[in-house]
Scaffold this motif. Structure first.
Motif, PDB file in Angstrom:
ATOM      1  N   GLN A   1      -0.661  -2.494  -1.274  1.00 32.75           N
ATOM      2  CA  GLN A   1      -1.054  -1.724  -0.100  1.00 32.75           C
ATOM      3  C   GLN A   1      -2.314  -0.895  -0.350  1.00 32.75           C
ATOM      4  OE1 GLN A   1      -0.067  -1.664   2.947  1.00 32.75           O
ATOM      5  NE2 GLN A   1       1.785  -2.922   2.845  1.00 32.75           N
ATOM      6  N   ASP A   2      -2.526  -0.448  -1.590  1.00 37.94           N
ATOM      7  CA  ASP A   2      -3.643   0.457  -1.841  1.00 37.94           C
ATOM      8  C   ASP A   2      -5.002  -0.229  -1.741  1.00 37.94           C
ATOM      9  OD1 ASP A   2      -3.232  -1.072  -4.030  1.00 37.94           O
ATOM     10  OD2 ASP A   2      -3.368   0.558  -5.501  1.00 37.94           O
ATOM     11  N   PHE A   3      -5.058  -1.564  -1.833  1.00 35.44           N
ATOM     12  CA  PHE A   3      -6.341  -2.236  -1.664  1.00 35.44           C
ATOM     13  C   PHE A   3      -6.272  -3.347  -0.613  1.00 35.44           C
ATOM     14  CE2 PHE A   3      -4.268  -4.717  -5.002  1.00 35.44           C
ATOM     15  CZ  PHE A   3      -4.492  -6.027  -4.600  1.00 35.44           C
ATOM     16  N   LEU A   4      -5.219  -3.332   0.189  1.00 32.31           N
ATOM     17  CA  LEU A   4      -5.058  -4.371   1.202  1.00 32.31           C
ATOM     18  C   LEU A   4      -6.195  -4.343   2.220  1.00 32.31           C
ATOM     19  CD1 LEU A   4      -3.217  -6.644   2.266  1.00 32.31           C
ATOM     20  CD2 LEU A   4      -2.051  -4.913   3.656  1.00 32.31           C
ATOM     21  N   THR A   5      -6.674  -3.152   2.562  1.00 33.72           N
ATOM     22  CA  THR A   5      -7.724  -3.054   3.580  1.00 33.72           C
ATOM     23  C   THR A   5      -9.072  -3.553   3.072  1.00 33.72           C
ATOM     24  OG1 THR A   5      -8.147  -0.760   2.901  1.00 33.72           O
ATOM     25  CG2 THR A   5      -6.635  -1.120   4.741  1.00 33.72           C
ATOM     26  N   THR A   6      -9.218  -3.759   1.772  1.00 35.18           N
ATOM     27  CA  THR A   6     -10.477  -4.286   1.242  1.00 35.18           C
ATOM     28  C   THR A   6     -10.532  -5.802   1.328  1.00 35.18           C
ATOM     29  OG1 THR A   6      -9.672  -4.498  -1.040  1.00 35.18           O
ATOM     30  CG2 THR A   6     -10.567  -2.355  -0.368  1.00 35.18           C
ATOM     31  N   LEU A   7      -9.423  -6.439   1.664  1.00 36.87           N
ATOM     32  CA  LEU A   7      -9.368  -7.901   1.742  1.00 36.87           C
ATOM     33  C   LEU A   7      -9.884  -8.382   3.098  1.00 36.87           C
ATOM     34  CD1 LEU A   7      -5.844  -8.550   0.158  1.00 36.87           C
ATOM     35  CD2 LEU A   7      -8.082  -8.716  -0.957  1.00 36.87           C
ATOM     36  N   PRO A   8     -10.324  -9.647   3.157  1.00 32.80           N
ATOM     37  CA  PRO A   8     -10.743 -10.204   4.456  1.00 32.80           C
ATOM     38  C   PRO A   8      -9.610 -10.169   5.469  1.00 32.80           C
ATOM     39  CG  PRO A   8     -11.462 -11.611   2.645  1.00 32.80           C
ATOM     40  CD  PRO A   8     -10.556 -10.580   2.051  1.00 32.80           C
ATOM     41  N   GLU A   9      -9.979 -10.162   6.731  1.00 29.70           N
ATOM     42  CA  GLU A   9      -8.997 -10.040   7.812  1.00 29.70           C
ATOM     43  C   GLU A   9      -7.999 -11.193   7.785  1.00 29.70           C
ATOM     44  OE1 GLU A   9      -8.907  -9.687  12.703  1.00 29.70           O
ATOM     45  OE2 GLU A   9     -10.809  -9.601  11.598  1.00 29.70           O
ATOM     46  N   GLU A  10      -8.465 -12.383   7.416  1.00 33.29           N
ATOM     47  CA  GLU A  10      -7.569 -13.541   7.361  1.00 33.29           C
ATOM     48  C   GLU A  10      -6.412 -13.313   6.390  1.00 33.29           C
ATOM     49  OE1 GLU A  10      -7.613 -18.237   5.882  1.00 33.29           O
ATOM     50  OE2 GLU A  10      -9.480 -17.081   5.987  1.00 33.29           O
ATOM     51  N   LEU A  11      -6.710 -12.739   5.247  1.00 28.03           N
ATOM     52  CA  LEU A  11      -5.677 -12.513   4.240  1.00 28.03           C
ATOM     53  C   LEU A  11      -4.796 -11.329   4.609  1.00 28.03           C
ATOM     54  CD1 LEU A  11      -7.685 -13.200   0.962  1.00 28.03           C
ATOM     55  CD2 LEU A  11      -6.374 -14.764   2.388  1.00 28.03           C
ATOM     56  N   GLN A  12      -5.350 -10.358   5.309  1.00 23.68           N
ATOM     57  CA  GLN A  12      -4.510  -9.264   5.802  1.00 23.68           C
ATOM     58  C   GLN A  12      -3.470  -9.784   6.796  1.00 23.68           C
ATOM     59  OE1 GLN A  12      -6.527  -5.636   7.022  1.00 23.68           O
ATOM     60  NE2 GLN A  12      -8.329  -6.175   5.831  1.00 23.68           N
ATOM     61  N   THR A  13      -3.918 -10.690   7.677  1.00 21.89           N
ATOM     62  CA  THR A  13      -2.997 -11.281   8.648  1.00 21.89           C
ATOM     63  C   THR A  13      -1.921 -12.100   7.948  1.00 21.89           C
ATOM     64  OG1 THR A  13      -4.780 -11.384  10.289  1.00 21.89           O
ATOM     65  CG2 THR A  13      -2.839 -12.758  10.677  1.00 21.89           C
ATOM     66  N   ALA A  14      -2.322 -12.849   6.906  1.00 18.61           N
ATOM     67  CA  ALA A  14      -1.345 -13.641   6.149  1.00 18.61           C
ATOM     68  C   ALA A  14      -0.307 -12.743   5.492  1.00 18.61           C
ATOM     69  CB  ALA A  14      -2.065 -14.481   5.100  1.00 18.61           C
ATOM     70  N   TYR A  15      -0.728 -11.614   4.986  1.00 20.54           N
ATOM     71  CA  TYR A  15       0.217 -10.686   4.343  1.00 20.54           C
ATOM     72  C   TYR A  15       1.193 -10.117   5.374  1.00 20.54           C
ATOM     73  CZ  TYR A  15       1.956  -6.791   1.548  1.00 20.54           C
ATOM     74  OH  TYR A  15       2.761  -5.899   0.881  1.00 20.54           O
ATOM     75  N   GLU A  16       0.697  -9.842   6.552  1.00 24.05           N
ATOM     76  CA  GLU A  16       1.575  -9.338   7.606  1.00 24.05           C
ATOM     77  C   GLU A  16       2.613 -10.396   7.990  1.00 24.05           C
ATOM     78  OE1 GLU A  16      -1.014  -8.219  10.733  1.00 24.05           O
ATOM     79  OE2 GLU A  16      -1.817  -6.434   9.706  1.00 24.05           O
ATOM     80  N   GLN A  17       2.205 -11.665   8.042  1.00 26.71           N
ATOM     81  CA  GLN A  17       3.154 -12.737   8.326  1.00 26.71           C
ATOM     82  C   GLN A  17       4.230 -12.823   7.248  1.00 26.71           C
ATOM     83  OE1 GLN A  17       0.929 -16.350   8.819  1.00 26.71           O
ATOM     84  NE2 GLN A  17      -0.043 -15.708  10.746  1.00 26.71           N
ATOM     85  N   TYR A  18       3.810 -12.672   6.015  1.00 27.42           N
ATOM     86  CA  TYR A  18       4.771 -12.719   4.910  1.00 27.42           C
ATOM     87  C   TYR A  18       5.759 -11.550   5.004  1.00 27.42           C
ATOM     88  CZ  TYR A  18       6.572 -11.960   0.204  1.00 27.42           C
ATOM     89  OH  TYR A  18       7.396 -11.719  -0.864  1.00 27.42           O
ATOM     90  N   GLN A  19       5.241 -10.377   5.300  1.00 23.91           N
ATOM     91  CA  GLN A  19       6.101  -9.194   5.401  1.00 23.91           C
ATOM     92  C   GLN A  19       7.106  -9.312   6.542  1.00 23.91           C
ATOM     93  OE1 GLN A  19       5.904  -7.697   2.513  1.00 23.91           O
ATOM     94  NE2 GLN A  19       5.287  -5.652   3.160  1.00 23.91           N
TER      95      GLN A  19
END
Length: 495
Positions: free
Chosen positions: A182-200
Motif C-alpha cells: 500500500q505504501d507505494f501502490l500509488t506510484t504504480l501505473p493505473e493499469e496495475l493499480q486496477t489489477a490490484y483492486e480486482q485482486y483485493q
C-alpha cells in the motif's frame, strides 16, 4: 507561507498518483521496487544454485548483480558487451500486403511520422540499459510510461514477474500483484493499480487476464527481454548467459584473498618476551607479574608485531614466504580462466597476447553474438510499437539496427560507403554515420533548404581542387610535380 511550503509536497504526490500520465519517472524513496533476493557469497552455495539454475534464477541474478559491484573483471566484461554496438538504426517501408507502389507524398510524411515516434523512445539511451540489465539478470521486465512529450520505462524486480508468452517475437509478462504494498501502490501505473483492486475484491478469476488468481497479464505496455530461449520451457524463468562463470568469479575472489593472507604473513614479526627461570627450570616470576609485563609490551607494539611471553626458549621461525608463494600466479591463472569461460579476449583488459589479429577476431565474434541475439529482440519490440502509429499510407514500417560495432566503426562505415557505388542505401549509410531517421529529415533538410549550406561552405581552391588551366586568387595554379615542395614552380593558368 505555510501553504507555499506544502505545495511542492502536494505536487510530488500528484505526480506519483498519476504517474502513467507523465513520461517522467520519479524516484522510489522507499525502494519498493528493488530486488529482494540476496546473492551468494560462498562457492559452495553458487555450485548448489547451478545444479538447478531455473529453480534458483532469482538467487543467480542477485549473485551476478553483487559480483558486478564487487569484482572489476565481470563489471568490465559487462561494460565491454554493452559498448560493442553503436545502436544506430534506420527505418524502411515494407511493401506487399496489397501495397505495391511508392506513394511519394504520403510515404514521405509517413517516414517523418514514424521517425518522430521512434525519437520519443530515446533508443540510444534505453537500448544500452535494456542490454546491460538483461545480461546481468537474465531477464528484465519493463512497463512503458508515455505522454505527448516522451516515453520512459519502469522496471520491475524479477521476483515479481514471469514471462507469459511471446507475441510476434516480443516477450510479454505477468506480474504477481501480491507483491504490491500500500505504501507505494500509488506510484504504480493505473493499469496495475486496477489489477490490484480486482485482486483485493476477489475478481482475479478471468483466465484471459489472470493466472493462478494472483499473476496479472500485463498489457502490451509491458515487455520482457531475455537471451535465454529456454525461458518458455521453464515457467517463464530465465538465467543470465554469465551464470556459468560464477564459480570462476568465486575462484578469483578466493585467490585474491590468498594474496592478502600471504602479504599478512610475510609482514608479521614475533617478539619473544622470555620469563626468567633458575638453573632447575623454576619460574622466577609469578603469573600475575608475567601478565602485567605482557600487557605492557603488547600495548606499545606497532602493527604487524606480535608478542609471545613464555618461560621456554623460542626458536626464530621466519614467516617470509611461508604462505602460498604462488598466490599471485593463482590469481593470474584464475582470471585467465574467467576470461576464457566468458569468451572475451583478455588482452582487451591488459592481458598478454601474441597477436593483434586474435583480439580483432574475438571482437568480431562478440559483435556477431550481439547482432544475433540483441538486435532481433529490440527490432521485434520497436516494430510492434511503430505498428501502432497511425499514418496516412497503408504500408507497414520496420526498424533495422545497423550491424556495426564501435570497435570496428571505421571498417563498418567504409563498407556502407562502398555499397553506395553499387546502388546501396543512402539511408543505411547515414544511419551508419550516427544519423537517426528524424535527424536525416530534420537536420539535412534544414541545412539545404533553410541555411542553403552549399553556398556557405565553399570549397577552397587547392592543388587538389583546381586544374592546370585554372588560376587561384593568388595567380598560382597546380604544381609542376605531384610531390611539390615550398620552392616548386607552379603552372601559370594563362600560359
Amino acid at each position: 507561507m505555510r501553504g507555499q511550503r506544502k505545495k511542492p509536497r502536494r505536487n510530488f504526490r500528484a505526480i506519483q498518483a498519476k504517474r502513467e500520465e507523465f513520461a517522467n519517472i520519479v524516484a522510489d524513496p522507499k525502494a519498493g521496487l528493488k530486488p529482494t533476493t540476496t546473492g551468494a557469497t560462498e562457492k559452495s552455495n553458487v555450485a548448489t544454485y547451478l545444479q538447478r539454475p531455473y529453480d534458483n534464477a532469482p538467487q543467480i541474478a542477485a549473485t551476478i548483480r553483487d559480483s558486478v559491484n564487487k569484482y572489476g573483471v565481470l563489471a568490465k566484461v559487462i561494460d565491454y558487451y554493452q559498448s560493442l554496438p553503436t545502436y544506430n538504426f534506420a527505418i524502411k517501408p515494407i511493401l506487399g500486403n496489397k501495397v505495391y507502389d511508392i506513394d511519394t507524398v504520403n510515404m514521405r510524411n509517413d517516414y517523418i511520422d514514424i521517425a518522430y515516434a521512434l525519437e520519443q523512445y530515446n533508443i540510444k539511451y534505453y537500448a544500452p540499459i535494456f542490454f546491460r540489465d538483461t545480461l546481468i539478470e537474465g531477464v528484465t521486465f519493463y512497463y512503458k510510461i508515455e505522454d505527448s512529450d516522451g516515453i520512459s520505462f519502469m522496471k520491475f524486480p524479477i521476483e515479481w514477474c514471469k514471462i507469459r508468452g511471446i507475441e510476434n517475437g516480443v516477450y510479454r509478462f505477468m506480474i504477481d500483484v501480491t507483491k504490491f504494498k500500500q505504501d507505494f501502490l500509488t506510484t504504480l501505473p493505473e493499469e496495475l493499480q486496477t489489477a490490484y483492486e480486482q485482486y483485493q475484491s476477489g475478481n482475479a478469476t478471468d483466465e484471459n487476464s489472470w493466472y493462478n488468481n494472483r499473476y496479472y497479464f500485463v498489457s502490451e505496455k509491458g515487455v520482457a527481454f531475455t537471451f535465454d530461449s529456454s525461458a518458455l520451457d521453464y515457467g517463464g524463468l530465465a538465467v543470465s548467459p554469465f551464470a556459468g562463470v560464477l564459480l570462476d568469479i568465486m575462484s578469483v575472489a578466493q585467490a585474491k584473498n590468498n594474496v592478502d593472507i600471504k602479504d599478512g604473513i610475510d609482514t608479521t614479526r614475533i617478539l619473544h618476551s622470555k620469563i626468567p627461570v633458575d638453573n632447575d627450570g623454576r619460574i622466577l616470576m609469578t603469573a600475575k607479574e608475567a601478565k602485567v609485563y605482557d600487557s605492557a609490551i603488547r600495548s606499545r607494539l606497532p602493527k604487524g608485531v606480535v608478542n609471545v611471553t613464555t618461560p621456554t626458549k623460542l626458536e626464530n621461525v621466519p614467516l617470509t614466504n611461508s604462505g602460498n608463494t604462488n598466490a599471485l600466479d593463482t590469481v593470474k591463472k584464475s582470471t585467465e580462466q574467467l576470461f576464457f569461460d566468458v569468451g572475451t579476449p583478455a588482452p582487451l583488459f591488459g592481458g598478454d597476447t601474441t597477436s593483434a589479429n586474435i583480439v580483432k577476431t574475438s571482437i568480431q565474434k562478440d559483435a556477431n553474438w550481439v547482432y544475433t541475439n540483441l538486435f532481433p529482440l529490440l527490432e521485434n519490440y520497436y516494430n510492434s510499437e511503430i505498428a501502432q502509429v497511425k499514418t496516412k499510407g497503408k504500408a507497414k514500417w520496420a526498424i533495422k539496427f545497423v550491424r556495426q560495432s564501435t570497435f570496428t566503426l571505421k571498417d563498418d562505415v567504409s563498407l556502407q560507403k562502398d555499397q553506395l557505388s553499387y546502388g546501396g542505401s543512402r539511408l543505411n549509410y547515414l544511419a551508419a554515420n550516427g544519423f537517426s531517421p528524424s535527424e536525416i529529415v530534420s537536420q539535412l533538410s534544414f541545412e539545404q533548404q533553410a541555411l542553403d549550406i552549399d553556398d556557405l561552405m565553399i570549397v577552397k581552391p587547392t592543388s587538389n581542387t583546381i586544374s592546370a588551366n585554372e588560376v587561384s586568387e593568388q595567380g598560382r595554379g597546380r604544381p609542376v610535380t605531384d610531390n611539390p615542395t615550398d620552392d616548386t614552380d607552379r603552372l601559370d593558368g594563362e600560359k
